[in-house]
Design an enzyme around this catalytic site. Sequence first.
Site, PDB file in Angstrom:
ATOM      1  N   ASP A   1     -15.831 -11.800   2.614  1.00 17.67           N
ATOM      2  CA  ASP A   1     -14.606 -12.401   3.138  1.00 17.67           C
ATOM      3  C   ASP A   1     -15.008 -13.453   4.166  1.00 17.67           C
ATOM      4  OD1 ASP A   1     -11.953 -12.858   3.669  1.00 17.67           O
ATOM      5  OD2 ASP A   1     -11.549 -10.917   4.587  1.00 17.67           O
ATOM      6  N   ALA A   2     -14.076 -14.304   4.533  1.00 22.72           N
ATOM      7  CA  ALA A   2     -14.299 -15.237   5.637  1.00 22.72           C
ATOM      8  C   ALA A   2     -13.762 -14.611   6.914  1.00 22.72           C
ATOM      9  CB  ALA A   2     -13.612 -16.568   5.366  1.00 22.72           C
TER      10      ALA A   2
ATOM     11  N   LYS B   1     -11.472  -1.141   8.223  1.00 23.60           N
ATOM     12  CA  LYS B   1     -10.197  -1.107   8.945  1.00 23.60           C
ATOM     13  C   LYS B   1      -9.542   0.250   8.719  1.00 23.60           C
ATOM     14  CE  LYS B   1      -8.431  -4.760   6.931  1.00 23.60           C
ATOM     15  NZ  LYS B   1      -7.454  -5.771   6.470  1.00 23.60           N
TER      16      LYS B   1
ATOM     17  N   LYS C   1     -11.190 -18.153  24.984  1.00 26.55           N
ATOM     18  CA  LYS C   1     -10.416 -18.931  25.953  1.00 26.55           C
ATOM     19  C   LYS C   1     -10.709 -18.466  27.373  1.00 26.55           C
ATOM     20  CE  LYS C   1      -6.670 -19.696  22.656  1.00 26.55           C
ATOM     21  NZ  LYS C   1      -5.255 -19.419  22.316  1.00 26.55           N
TER      22      LYS C   1
ATOM     23  N   HIS D   1     -15.467  -6.021  11.286  1.00 25.25           N
ATOM     24  CA  HIS D   1     -14.604  -6.831  10.421  1.00 25.25           C
ATOM     25  C   HIS D   1     -14.917  -8.307  10.683  1.00 25.25           C
ATOM     26  CE1 HIS D   1     -10.957  -8.839   9.031  1.00 25.25           C
ATOM     27  NE2 HIS D   1     -10.702  -7.763   8.297  1.00 25.25           N
TER      28      HIS D   1
ATOM     29  N   ARG E   1      -7.527 -14.367  14.331  1.00 24.36           N
ATOM     30  CA  ARG E   1      -6.692 -13.999  13.181  1.00 24.36           C
ATOM     31  C   ARG E   1      -6.229 -12.549  13.256  1.00 24.36           C
ATOM     32  NH1 ARG E   1      -8.676 -16.186   7.475  1.00 24.36           N
ATOM     33  NH2 ARG E   1     -10.311 -14.625   7.757  1.00 24.36           N
ATOM     34  N   LYS E   2      -6.616 -11.823  14.289  1.00 28.85           N
ATOM     35  CA  LYS E   2      -6.191 -10.434  14.435  1.00 28.85           C
ATOM     36  C   LYS E   2      -5.430 -10.245  15.745  1.00 28.85           C
ATOM     37  CE  LYS E   2      -7.587  -8.743  10.562  1.00 28.85           C
ATOM     38  NZ  LYS E   2      -7.400 -10.028   9.875  1.00 28.85           N
TER      39      LYS E   2
ATOM     40  N   LYS F   1      -6.393 -20.430  30.529  1.00 27.37           N
ATOM     41  CA  LYS F   1      -5.509 -20.453  29.359  1.00 27.37           C
ATOM     42  C   LYS F   1      -4.578 -19.245  29.448  1.00 27.37           C
ATOM     43  CE  LYS F   1      -8.218 -23.701  27.467  1.00 27.37           C
ATOM     44  NZ  LYS F   1      -9.282 -23.795  28.479  1.00 27.37           N
TER      45      LYS F   1
ATOM     46  N   ASP G   1      -2.552 -18.045  27.439  1.00 31.11           N
ATOM     47  CA  ASP G   1      -2.528 -17.170  26.267  1.00 31.11           C
ATOM     48  C   ASP G   1      -3.248 -15.872  26.587  1.00 31.11           C
ATOM     49  OD1 ASP G   1      -1.106 -18.711  24.442  1.00 31.11           O
ATOM     50  OD2 ASP G   1      -2.878 -19.825  23.824  1.00 31.11           O
TER      51      ASP G   1
ATOM     52  N   PHE H   1     -16.427  -0.005  -1.659  1.00 26.07           N
ATOM     53  CA  PHE H   1     -16.474  -1.036  -0.613  1.00 26.07           C
ATOM     54  C   PHE H   1     -17.931  -1.164  -0.181  1.00 26.07           C
ATOM     55  CE2 PHE H   1     -14.301  -2.450   3.652  1.00 26.07           C
ATOM     56  CZ  PHE H   1     -14.991  -3.650   3.594  1.00 26.07           C
TER      57      PHE H   1
ATOM     58  N   GLU I   1     -13.505 -26.725  22.293  1.00 27.36           N
ATOM     59  CA  GLU I   1     -13.741 -27.573  23.456  1.00 27.36           C
ATOM     60  C   GLU I   1     -14.388 -26.768  24.577  1.00 27.36           C
ATOM     61  OE1 GLU I   1     -11.033 -28.513  20.733  1.00 27.36           O
ATOM     62  OE2 GLU I   1     -10.281 -27.219  22.338  1.00 27.36           O
TER      63      GLU I   1
ATOM     64  N   GLU J   1     -13.693 -21.723  19.016  1.00 27.38           N
ATOM     65  CA  GLU J   1     -13.259 -21.165  17.738  1.00 27.38           C
ATOM     66  C   GLU J   1     -14.468 -20.986  16.826  1.00 27.38           C
ATOM     67  OE1 GLU J   1     -10.156 -20.406  17.556  1.00 27.38           O
ATOM     68  OE2 GLU J   1      -9.237 -21.682  19.089  1.00 27.38           O
TER      69      GLU J   1
ATOM     70  N   ASP K   1     -13.236 -11.080  10.959  1.00 31.60           N
ATOM     71  CA  ASP K   1     -12.432 -11.745  11.989  1.00 31.60           C
ATOM     72  C   ASP K   1     -12.837 -11.278  13.383  1.00 31.60           C
ATOM     73  OD1 ASP K   1     -10.929 -13.190  10.138  1.00 31.60           O
ATOM     74  OD2 ASP K   1      -9.442 -11.593   9.933  1.00 31.60           O
ATOM     75  N   LYS K   2     -13.090  -9.981  13.520  1.00 29.92           N
ATOM     76  CA  LYS K   2     -13.485  -9.441  14.820  1.00 29.92           C
ATOM     77  C   LYS K   2     -14.882  -9.932  15.228  1.00 29.92           C
ATOM     78  CE  LYS K   2     -10.643  -7.698  17.105  1.00 29.92           C
ATOM     79  NZ  LYS K   2     -10.630  -8.941  17.848  1.00 29.92           N
TER      80      LYS K   2
END
Length: 353
Positions: free
Chosen positions: A237-238, A166, A264, A13, A243-244, A268, A270, A229, A54, A41, A15-16
């Site tokens: 897609d972008a 997906k 990260k 995918h 985003r997941k 971090k 997160d 598909f 960064e 990113e 995003d992945k």
Amino acid sequence: MKLYTNETVFRGHPDKVCDQISDALLDAFLQGDKHSRCGIEVMGGKGKIFITGEVTSNSEVNVEEIVMRVLKDVGYIDQNNRAINVIESGDPKDIEIINNLGKQSHDIALGTNDEVGGAGDQGMMFGFACNDTPEYKPVAMHLLQEFSKFYDELRQKDQRFLPDGKAQITGIYDRKMHLKKIKDWTISYQNTEEDRTETDQILIDKAKELAAQFGLKIEKFWVNPTGKFLIGGFQGDAGLTGRKIVVDSYQSFAPVGGGAFSGKDPSKVDRSGAYKAREIAIRYLKEHQLSRCEVQLSYAIGIAEPLAIYILGDGKSLEPEKSLYAECTPKQMIKDLGLLNKHFEDTAKFGHF
């Protein structure tokens, strides 16, 4: 009885793919310098891959080489060296990689350097565990993760299956959130549109096999509900790092923290805080003989100990041990979980837990 739905995305995918590029770059920086500070990113789409964020590191990393390697690994550049999911020309040489990485802000570094050891950001992170499976995950989450791994192996052997896709389960649950039956299993998978009856059936059979291991029946399948598909990835897609976050954590079975994981470094919180919260949730699940446990950690940037630790076990609030606060500083979490020696790219493929 009630209906509840969870979802995953395949390794291919868009995003992945961005998550995997971010973490592959992170791994490369950490390999040469364990003290690297990274927040990487990635965005991909229509023949371009844009890398920003960064990095403060003594490592020399060939960004373009790593990006191209990940594209090959996920199948965006196929066995015939065609860029099937990136650019219309199909020529990998036409892919534009834009390196916009900068250095970490000096203001952030003041509170997160090795001497201070403060959290790399403010925010809240969640951990979750349940006794539904040996891996302390909900059954439906386990099923979709295993299905995603199967699909990735399948597309590497059978060129009719393409990387993007997906899957989703809508389950019938009892009042204690135990999965009793699968009402709908939805699969959207990129493919060459050759032998669709056969390729669809391969995926349906695997889903049935996985469900049967838990004594579950599937009432209905939805396979590529639009009918076709063929175009996918960065062409269709972008993609964007982070985003997941629901797929990366608990597929909707637990709350989600405010930040993504990929790209990260473990200073971090997160990332390190979310991993630690999961470890604490498993520990309390066992010690208190719970069926479900949820943990929240919260931090202020530059401050080492968490501001608060909240533990919910089977619907009741549990008092955290005071020693947990010292255990949950970035330095201690990194040490206890071995986060400077982890291959983070692997965590970005099928979910972090």
